[in-house]
Each structure stands twice: as structure tokens, then as C-alpha cells.
Write an enzyme that holds these catalytic residues in place. Structure first.
Site, PDB file in Angstrom:
ATOM      1  N   LYS A  12       0.852  -1.190   0.000  1.00  0.00           N
ATOM      2  CA  LYS A  12       0.000   0.000   0.000  1.00  0.00           C
ATOM      3  C   LYS A  12       0.889   1.241   0.000  1.00  0.00           C
ATOM      4  CE  LYS A  12       0.843   1.187   4.526  1.00  0.00           C
ATOM      5  NZ  LYS A  12       1.592   2.387   4.941  1.00  0.00           N
ATOM      6  N   GLY A 104       7.410   1.166   4.958  1.00  0.00           N
ATOM      7  CA  GLY A 104       6.172   1.937   4.928  1.00  0.00           C
ATOM      8  C   GLY A 104       5.164   1.434   3.922  1.00  0.00           C
ATOM      9  N   ASP A 142      -2.812  -1.507  10.321  1.00  0.00           N
ATOM     10  CA  ASP A 142      -3.013  -1.504   8.870  1.00  0.00           C
ATOM     11  C   ASP A 142      -3.720  -2.762   8.363  1.00  0.00           C
ATOM     12  OD1 ASP A 142      -1.742   0.925   8.677  1.00  0.00           O
ATOM     13  OD2 ASP A 142       0.140   0.126   7.894  1.00  0.00           O
TER      14      ASP A 142
END
Length: 290
Positions: A12, A104, A142
């Protein structure tokens, strides 16, 4: 069915990431937009004749017992036992690890989400998408997004998700060669935690204009990561010559959006050899849900 092979766990990007406050328990309040892209880890699941959960691939720096893949599988196995009274068979889990750790890109969380989806199928667990999302949240903020599986505007600690239309584009992503610990960024005294709230409709209107691939908001974590890890700042500066370059998540990867594959290829050819650069296409939907 005793196997599910080549199960994708896509990365993502955070198109923006604002830190808007901090709860009494220390968790940070966020607003962000999650975008799936078509670069993925691949997971392979093979049922066993006993009830053991085994990761059969070595992942450097990640002990098996603390791996989110294993923890997610055991959590789901316990829930299936609780619901049905039967013990589902164990599973061997292999992984082709492509996404960098500390980048990340949500690789560990995506791996865990794919594990929950795949094993819910193999074990005939019968859990709904929302039930899997609720199960995943304590493991990682997440994980619910990857189970949600669509471009999302997120609030809270990242668990309040609303489907939105994101840009239909290509991304160039740079791995600057450092691994950024999320906790180090969020605990920094230099992190601002009072960015004003934005409205989801403003985000949607921004990206409805096809010419605007970037420019909405910012990543509040970027200035902290750039200060602590100079290669992040260098990558942002270099890629910024070609568009709206910014860091994703808590770092270290840096990305920029482009209208076409030809445009991204032209810049990719110029990426300095010291960095790992690659291209990816925006995904509208998680491939495990299609």
C-alpha cells in the site's frame, strides 16, 4: 482443498498521512488515504496432517513466533475452534518476500491479512470480512485496510475505513536503502500531532480532477524520518524533480505518481544505482477479493 498457492499480499501507499491527535492510551489519531498497488509478496499455504502452524521460509530478522503471519494464523485457528468445536488442520506457510521491511509499504500487515483470507477459505471458517477485520486490528492497525481491500480514506488509528476513488495511475517507488522503525518515528519529539482535520469529500474532489495526481495534504511523518534517516530526505529531493514526491507510511520508501507507464519508465531509468527503484500500478481492489 488442501493448498492455496501464489496468494498475493500487495503493498500500500499512503497518498497523504496526517497525525491529528493522540489518545490517552498513547495511540495516535490519523487521517490517511490507503492505495493498493500491484507489487506483492506471495504466500503459499499447504494443510498438514497435525494442527501445527509452521512458517517454512526463513525471514531474516523476524523470528517465527513473532511473525504476524504465524500470529494471525494461530488467532484464526483458535477462533474456528471456539466457533465450531473442531480443530482445523495445521498449515505450512511459505513466503516469497518481495516487499522491504521498514519501508512503509505495509508488507507485514498485508501478509497477515492474506493469511487470514486464505486460511478462512481453507479451513471453511465462515468468518465475514468485518469479523476478519476486527480480528486483525489488535495485531496491526493496517491489517483491517488490507482485508477491506479497496482504496480507502481512513481515520481513528487507521481502522475507520471508507471506500473512495483514488487516482488511476502508475507509481515510481524508491527504496532508499534504510529500514525505518515505526515506533521511532511516532515517539519523536519533533512529530507534530495537531494537523487540522480534512474532509473526505475534499480528497475525493481533488483526485476526481484527472490532472491532479498528487498535492493533497502531506505526510506528517516525513519530516521526522528525513531528519533521522538522511537517505529518505535525499530520495524525496531527487524524485521531487519529477513530480509530487513523498514518503509512504512511516518510511522509508518514497513514491511519485505518473499518468502513464511510459512516463514512469523514463524516470525509472534515471534512478541512482545506490537505490532500488521500481514501478507499480494502482489497484482498485485486493486481488484476493476479485
Amino acid at each position: 482443498m488442501r493448498q492455496l498457492l501464489d496468494c498475493p499480499a500487495p503493498a500500500k501507499l499512503n497518498l497523504f498521512l496526517h497525525v491529528t491527535g493522540r489518545r490517552a492510551d498513547g495511540y495516535h489519531l490519523l487521517q490517511t488515504a490507503f492505495q493498493l498497488i500491484d507489487r506483492s509478496d506471495l504466500l503459499h499455504f499447504t494443510l498438514r496432517d497435525d494442527d501445527a502452524i509452521c512458517r517454512v521460509t526463513d525471514v531474516p530478522g523476524v523470528p517465527e513466533e513473532s511473525d504476524l503471519i504465524v500470529r494471525a494464523a494461530r488467532l484464526l485457528q483458535a477462533e474456528v475452534i471456539r466457533r465450531t468445536g473442531r480443530t482445523p488442520p495445521g498449515v505450512d506457510i511459505a513466503i516469497d518476500k518481495i516487499l522491504p521491511m521498514g519501508g512503509g509499504l505495509g508488507g507485514g500487515s498485508s501478509d497477515a491479512a492474506t493469511t487470514l483470507m486464505a486460511l478462512n477459505t481453507l479451513w471453511q471458517g465462515g468468518l465475514s470480512q468485518q469479523e476478519l477485520m476486527d480480528m486483525g486490528l489488535p495485531l496491526g492497525a493496517d491489517i483491517p485496510f488490507f482485508l477491506f481491500g479497496r482504496t480507502a480514506f481512513a481515520e481513528g488509528v487507521g481502522e475507520a475505513l471508507h471506500e473512495v476513488d483514488g487516482p488511476d495511475c502508475w507509481y515510481l517507488v524508491i527504496e532508499p536503502g534504510v529500514s525505518v522503525p515505526t515506533a521511532k518515528i511516532f515517539s519523536s519529539e519533533h512529530l507534530t500531532r495537531d494537523t487540522p482535520l480534512v474532509i473526505m469529500a475534499d480528497f475525493s474532489r481533488h483526485y476526481a480532477k484527472r490532472s491532479q495526481l498528487g498535492g493533497f495534504g502531506k505526510n506528517d511523518l516525513q519530516q521526522v524520518a528525513s531528519r533521522l534517516f538522511p537517505p529518505v530526505a535525499e530520495a524525496v529531493e531527487w524524485l521531487g524533480a519529477y513530480g509530487d514526491a513523498r514518503m509512504t507510511g512511516s518510511g522509508a520508501c518514497v513514491f511519485c505518481a505518473f499518468d502513464s507507464e511510459e512516463q514512469v519508465d523514463a524516470v525509472l531509468a534515471k534512478v541512482p544505482a545506490a537505490w532500488n527503484g521500481w514501478k507499480a500500478k494502482a489497484l482498485e481492489r485486493h486481488p484476493m477479493l476479485s
